[in-house]
Design an enzyme around this catalytic site. Structure first.
Site, PDB file in Angstrom:
ATOM      1  N   GLY A 102       1.966  -3.230  -3.539  1.00 29.73           N
ATOM      2  CA  GLY A 102       1.159  -2.683  -4.628  1.00 29.73           C
ATOM      3  C   GLY A 102       1.796  -1.438  -5.227  1.00 29.73           C
ATOM      4  O   GLY A 102       1.742  -1.215  -6.433  1.00 29.73           O
ATOM      5  N   ASP A 323      -4.882   4.529   4.448  1.00 27.02           N
ATOM      6  CA  ASP A 323      -4.189   3.375   5.054  1.00 27.02           C
ATOM      7  C   ASP A 323      -4.421   3.286   6.561  1.00 27.02           C
ATOM      8  O   ASP A 323      -3.972   2.335   7.201  1.00 27.02           O
ATOM      9  CB  ASP A 323      -2.682   3.482   4.789  1.00 27.02           C
TER      10      ASP A 323
HETATM   11  C1  S3P Z   1       0.181   4.559  -2.057  1.00 30.33           C
HETATM   12  C2  S3P Z   1      -1.111   4.857  -2.396  1.00 30.33           C
HETATM   13  C3  S3P Z   1      -2.289   4.255  -1.725  1.00 30.33           C
HETATM   14  C4  S3P Z   1      -1.911   3.616  -0.402  1.00 30.33           C
HETATM   15  C5  S3P Z   1      -0.657   2.789  -0.493  1.00 30.33           C
HETATM   16  C6  S3P Z   1       0.509   3.626  -0.955  1.00 30.33           C
HETATM   17  C7  S3P Z   1       1.279   5.200  -2.798  1.00 30.33           C
HETATM   18  O1  S3P Z   1      -2.831   3.261  -2.562  1.00 30.33           O
HETATM   19  O2  S3P Z   1      -2.980   2.819   0.059  1.00 30.33           O
HETATM   20  O3  S3P Z   1      -0.354   2.207   0.761  1.00 30.33           O
HETATM   21  O4  S3P Z   1       2.452   5.135  -2.335  1.00 30.33           O
HETATM   22  O5  S3P Z   1       1.022   5.799  -3.839  1.00 30.33           O
HETATM   23  P1  S3P Z   1      -3.961   3.617  -3.683  1.00 30.33           P
HETATM   24  O6  S3P Z   1      -3.347   4.536  -4.630  1.00 30.33           O
HETATM   25  O7  S3P Z   1      -4.291   2.288  -4.315  1.00 30.33           O
HETATM   26  O8  S3P Z   1      -5.113   4.181  -2.922  1.00 30.33           O
END
Ligand code: S3P
Length: 454
Positions: A102, A323
């Site tokens: 993501g 996380d």
């Molecule tokens: C992350 C932000 C978080 C986290 C992901 C990594 C990042 O997600 O859960 O594992 O590197 O910016 P969200 O921004 O959707 O909360």
């Protein structure tokens, strides 16, 4: 590129009384992604050490290579990126595949919205179910043109050649990925782009932009960048990932007679919620050799077994431990009394629905764990030596679910058989080996290729 990967099943061994020793878990995933992205967009060379050689950050690395950036193969965490400047990326001839990540998709969407060429961003089955409207909305307001699948899901087609304009964006949810996406698009926008968050989230993008010499204005909950600047290549030392260290923090807390030290762990205050929560539950965690490395705080963390008790998790800590909840739920099951989590609806849109999948797995293991719309209520069984029963668990394509149940095996009556553990490679290559090396019982049983990732 083949996207099918062999399936892996973990088999836990019945209670191992103690975890011992010192270890350094792999590099921080969030910082590794950003080191490739900003290194690629910088002028000059960026030398990275401690880079996470996990599938997620490797996918980011491959995508920038496809856009013409010369990046060496990581060797023991060392990577050299020859930056092409903010306007030096080349049009990719194929869709950009980011796998399970993501962070890659949402941050790269911000960068790609400002390019003169079209791109397609696609991921695996899990990522294709996750919401992308949260980045499409602000980018569209900035003038980006993005086509998505039903309900704003990926693949995303990003039309190049748009003139982006700065916006003042109030984030509807606490998300570092959305904040970072907006700020990265802001590098290409005319004027001053600001992102205001409802609660503090990890600030690695802001810190690293500043480290590359790009001015970032920060006032309270707002961070702003003004388009038209440049980034200068630099050296980056990626600390060990506190999110990976968290599995060992809980493991050593719940396994009798344990005493481990986690070395060179990133201690950015927007990431240390897991330590605050475990300490509030009675964990024995001490921080040593606190220092700053390349703009990020780092320390060694000693964790000894302790008697945990249930708590109401303060909501302000949720984004700071976002996380870590799969393994914190395991800690709660091993505590005396009830633990209640609220205000964590974001867990439902992670690599899996972490509320539903964890509640289901814990129930199978005999724990009274009740999922709520925005959290969970867990009745701990800390007074029992063997907290968990035996069961077969599916990690639903989610690395952190797989590792959380491996940790549960330390206090299980029998064997926990955990399927789909191949996804552990996304963030923590070598997890099973490191777990075994400090005394945890875990067999890593490899099965045939299933193509599950697609
Ligand atoms: C992350 C932000 C978080 C986290 C992901 C990594 C990042 O997600 O859960 O594992 O590197 O910016 P969200 O921004 O959707 O909360």
């Amino acid at each position: 590129m083949s996207h099918s990967i062999p399936s892996v099943t973990y088999l836990t061994s019945p209670p191992e009384p103690r975890l011992q020793g010192s270890l350094r878990v792999p590099g921080d995933k969030s910082i590794s992604h950003r080191s490739i992205m900003l290194g690629a967009l910088a002028e000059g060379v960026t030398n990275i050490t401690g880079f996470l050689e996990g599938e997620d950050s490797l996918n980011t690395l491959r995508c920038f290579r496809v856009m013409g950036v010369s990046i060496t193969d990581p060797v023991a965490g060392v990577v050299r990126v020859e930056g092409v400047g903010l306007h030096g990326l080349k049009a990719p001839k194929v869709p950009l595949y980011v796998g399970n990540s993501g962070t890659s998709m949402r941050l790269m969407a911000g960068i790609l919205a400002g390019q003169p060429f079209d791109t397609v961003l696609e991921g695996d089955a899990s990522l294709s179910r996750r919401p992308m409207k949260r980045v499409i909305d602000p980018l569209t307001r900035m003038g980006a043109v993005i086509e998505a699948g039903e309900g704003g899901r990926s693949p995303l087609t990003i039309r190049g050649g748009q003139r982006l304009k700065a916006i003042d964006y109030i984030l509807p949810m606490a998300s570092a990925q959305v904040k970072s996406c907006v700020l990265l698009a802001g590098l290409y926008a005319e004027g001053r782009t600001c992102a205001t968050e409802p609660a503090p989230t990890r600030d690695h993008t802001e810190r690293m932009l500043a480290g590359f010499g790009y001015p970032v204005e920060r006032h309270g909950a707002t961070a702003c960048v003004t388009g038209g600047g440049t980034l200068q290549g630099r050296a980056i030392d990626v600390p060990a990932d506190i999110s990976s260290a968290a599995f060992f923090m809980v493991a050593a807390s719940i396994a009798r007679q344990s005493d481990i030290t986690l070395e060179h762990v990133g201690m950015n205050p927007t990431r240390t919620g897991v330590i605050d929560i475990l300490k509030a539950m009675g964990a024995d965690i001490t921080v040593h050799n606190a220092r700053t490395v390349g703009g990020e705080p780092v320390a060694d963390i000693r964790v000894r077994n302790a008697r945990l008790h249930g708590i109401d998790i303060p909501e302000h800590l949720v984004p700071l431990a976002i996380d870590e909840f799969p393994v914190l739920f395991v800690a709660a099951a091993c505590a005396v009394g009830r633990t209640t989590l609220t205000g964590a609806e974001e867990l439902r849109v992670k690599e899996s629905d972490r509320i539903a999948v964890m509640a289901d797995g814990l129930q199978k293991l005999g724990i009274n764990a009740i999922a709520t719309p925005d959290g969970m209520v867990i009745d701990g069984r800390g007074t029992d030596d063997e907290v968990f029963g035996e069961a077969e668990i599916w990690s639903q394509g989610d690395h952190r679910i797989a590792m959380a149940f491996a940790v549960a095996g330390l206090r299980a009556r029998g064997q926990i058989r955990i399927h789909d553990c191949q996804f552990v490679e996304t963030s923590f290559p070598g997890f099973a080996t490191q777990f075994r090396n400090c005394g945890g019982g875990l067999v890593d049983a490899q099965a045939e290729s299933t193509g599950l990732a697609q």
